[in-house]
Design a protein around this motif. Structure first.
Motif, short mmCIF file in Angstrom:
data_model
loop_
_atom_site.label_atom_id
_atom_site.label_comp_id
_atom_site.label_asym_id
_atom_site.label_seq_id
_atom_site.Cartn_x
_atom_site.Cartn_y
_atom_site.Cartn_z
N ASP A 69 0.86 -1.19 0.00
CA ASP A 69 0.00 0.00 0.00
C ASP A 69 0.90 1.24 0.00
O ASP A 69 2.02 1.20 -0.52
CB ASP A 69 -0.98 -0.06 1.18
CG ASP A 69 -2.27 0.70 0.92
OD1 ASP A 69 -2.26 1.94 1.09
OD2 ASP A 69 -3.29 0.09 0.53
N ASP A 70 0.43 2.29 0.59
CA ASP A 70 1.11 3.58 0.54
C ASP A 70 2.54 3.51 1.13
O ASP A 70 2.83 2.64 1.95
CB ASP A 70 0.28 4.60 1.33
CG ASP A 70 0.47 6.01 0.83
OD1 ASP A 70 1.41 6.26 0.07
OD2 ASP A 70 -0.36 6.88 1.20
N LYS A 144 -3.55 -0.55 -6.86
CA LYS A 144 -4.60 0.14 -6.10
C LYS A 144 -4.37 1.63 -6.28
O LYS A 144 -3.25 2.12 -6.07
CB LYS A 144 -4.51 -0.25 -4.62
CG LYS A 144 -5.44 0.56 -3.70
CD LYS A 144 -5.36 0.03 -2.27
CE LYS A 144 -6.04 0.97 -1.30
NZ LYS A 144 -5.89 0.51 0.10
N ASP A 146 -5.55 5.45 -5.48
CA ASP A 146 -6.28 6.20 -4.44
C ASP A 146 -6.72 7.58 -4.95
O ASP A 146 -6.47 7.93 -6.10
CB ASP A 146 -5.34 6.31 -3.22
CG ASP A 146 -6.09 6.23 -1.90
OD1 ASP A 146 -7.31 6.50 -1.89
OD2 ASP A 146 -5.45 5.92 -0.87
N TRP A 180 -13.41 5.68 -2.50
CA TRP A 180 -14.29 5.61 -1.32
C TRP A 180 -15.78 5.77 -1.64
O TRP A 180 -16.58 6.14 -0.78
CB TRP A 180 -13.86 6.68 -0.29
CG TRP A 180 -12.37 6.81 -0.18
CD1 TRP A 180 -11.49 5.81 0.11
CD2 TRP A 180 -11.58 7.98 -0.40
NE1 TRP A 180 -10.20 6.29 0.10
CE2 TRP A 180 -10.23 7.62 -0.22
CE3 TRP A 180 -11.90 9.31 -0.73
CZ2 TRP A 180 -9.18 8.54 -0.36
CZ3 TRP A 180 -10.85 10.22 -0.87
CH2 TRP A 180 -9.51 9.83 -0.68
N ASP A 201 -12.62 4.17 4.82
CA ASP A 201 -11.78 3.06 5.31
C ASP A 201 -12.46 2.25 6.41
O ASP A 201 -13.19 2.77 7.24
CB ASP A 201 -10.45 3.61 5.87
CG ASP A 201 -9.57 4.14 4.76
OD1 ASP A 201 -10.00 4.15 3.59
OD2 ASP A 201 -8.43 4.53 5.07
C1 GLA Z 1 -6.65 5.81 1.90
C2 GLA Z 1 -7.16 4.44 1.48
C3 GLA Z 1 -6.57 3.38 2.40
C4 GLA Z 1 -5.07 3.43 2.32
C5 GLA Z 1 -4.57 4.82 2.66
C6 GLA Z 1 -3.08 4.97 2.40
O1 GLA Z 1 -7.14 6.16 3.14
O2 GLA Z 1 -8.56 4.41 1.52
O3 GLA Z 1 -7.05 2.09 2.05
O4 GLA Z 1 -4.65 3.06 1.04
O5 GLA Z 1 -5.23 5.82 1.91
O6 GLA Z 1 -2.61 6.24 2.70
#
Ligand code: GLA
Length: 400
Positions: A69-70, A144, A146, A180, A201
């Motif tokens: 992820d990030d 993924k 965002d 989202w 989230d």
């Molecule tokens: C958002 C996404 C999360 C995650 C964070 C990472 O909040 O919805 O799932 O990927 O960013 O910073």
């Protein structure tokens, strides 16, 4: 020369486009670093997680993707190409991808449609094609994408740009849309991505909402309730994504089991979010329950619906292929819920999938997916008790 280049890009795009339909025919299964590790990721964690995916039997149960992820990012170079954080990923992303592939697994990465990711790292805006080529060169299988720092960007267009960039890069990648649910992706993303987040989230709680000013995190039941109207948009190759799993991240055993069962019923992507290098036997048993997973991965690809609602007691139905049916009896409340369910009064008819189940006409065998045993048939009423914050998950098969 230009013509050859153009032809190559067109061919690559066509190839990518044809791949759209072969990827994620059933909901993607894997692991993602965010829920447990947030920005604390490095190559050792990812390698060990890939090792654990194999050693624990999760790979055998169907989990494939190891998703960063990030915060894997370093800086862009003078030509605009993105690099991994050289301190956290000293061997480089390509070597890491090779390692994950050597385990028979696939690897995912994360970026953002805006100028910065939610963690403040470089986003892909204005660099979409360059980034997609870089990911393809590294051997990435899943992106993924965002939605932070996107200003006035149009979501559908921004995600289409990245989709086209992936096609042009010529390497099949699952494309996970993460905005989202703000711009109703279910109405436009079927041909753009393979899955789209439907809510903010997830948080590792049964029924809570944690506010953080402009955004909030949602517990299992809040997310569940937001899926009701969306089921008609999901199907093979394009799934509603109610966010990654919190199994093993602090809820009780029954809550974890219910959360997992419900995500299976929702035909949700099953992306584990716990530390799988170091999990309890109970957590592993939940994540690798092959009978629950088979419900999730059923080829019909129908998301469940709520067929019965009596306050804290709800029943969800998910039509399966071969005239089978999954039912999930949920107790949202704090006290045990004893019930008697007389099948003949509750024929199931699902207008979306067109599947119907008449228990007066057809007798079904009942399989309890957590007890892992056959528990009778639909000729007699089902008498059972659902424990608080728990489920009973059944698979019904017509008797031959
Ligand atoms: C958002 C996404 C999360 C995650 C964070 C990472 O909040 O919805 O799932 O990927 O960013 O910073």
């Amino acid at each position: 020369m230009k013509k050859i280049l153009l032809a190559a890009i067109t061919l690559a795009s066509l190839y990518g486009f044809s791949q759209k339909f072969d990827l994620a025919k059933t909901p993607p299964m894997g692991w993602n670093s965010w829920n447990t590790f947030a920005c604390n990721i490095n190559e050792d964690l990812i390698r060990k997680t890939a090792d654990a995916m194999v050693a624990t039997g999760m790979k055998d149960a169907g989990y494939v993707y190891i998703n960063l992820d990030d915060c894997w990012h370093g800086e862009r170079d003078s030509q605009g190409f993105i690099h991994e954080d050289a301190i956290r990923f000293p061997s480089g992303m390509k070597a890491l991808a090779d390692y994950v592939h050597s385990k028979g697994l696939k690897i995912g990465i994360y970026s953002d449609a805006g100028s910065q990711t939610c963690g403040g790292k470089p986003g892909s805006r204005g660099h979409e094609y360059q980034d997609a080529i870089t990911y393809a060169y590294w051997g990435i299988d899943y992106l993924k994408y965002d939605w932070c720092s996107t200003g006035e960007l149009n979501a559908a267009e921004a995600y289409k740009t990245m989709r086209d960039a992936i096609y042009a890069a010529g390497r099949p990648m699952v494309f996970s849309i993460c905005e989202w649910g703000q711009n109703k992706p279910w109405t436009w993303a079927k041909d753009v991505g393979h899955l789209w987040r439907t809510t903010g989230d997830i948080h590792n709680c049964w029924d809570c909402e944690m506010g953080f000013g402009t955004w909030s995190k949602l517990g299992v039941l809040s997310i569940l309730d937001k899926q009701a109207e969306l089921r008609k948009y999901a199907g093979p190759g394009h799934w509603n994504d109610p966010d990654m799993l919190e199994v093993g991240n602090g809820m009780s055993l029954t809550e974890d089991r219910a959360h997992f069962s419900l995500w299976c019923m929702l035909a949700a992507p099953l992306i584990a979010g716990n530390d799988i290098r170091n999990m309890s036997k109970e957590t592993l048993e939940i994540l690798t329950n092959k009978e629950a997973i088979a419900i999730n991965q059923d080829e019909l690809g129908v998301q469940c619906y709520k067929m019965f609602d009596r306050g804290d007691f709800e029943i969800y139905a998910k039509p399966l292929s071969h005239n089978e049916l999954a039912l999930c009896f949920l107790n949202r409340g704090e006290t045990p819920y004893p019930f008697e369910f007389n099948w003949k009064y509750y024929p199931v008819f699902d207008g979306i999938s067109g599947k119907s189940y008449d228990f007066e006409k057809t007798e079904f065998n009942i399989r309890d997916c957590w007890q892992k045993k056959d528990t009778g048939t639909t000729t007699v009423p089902l008498k059972a008790t659902v424990q608080p914050h728990d489920v009973i998950l059944l698979r019904l098969s017509p008797r031959k």
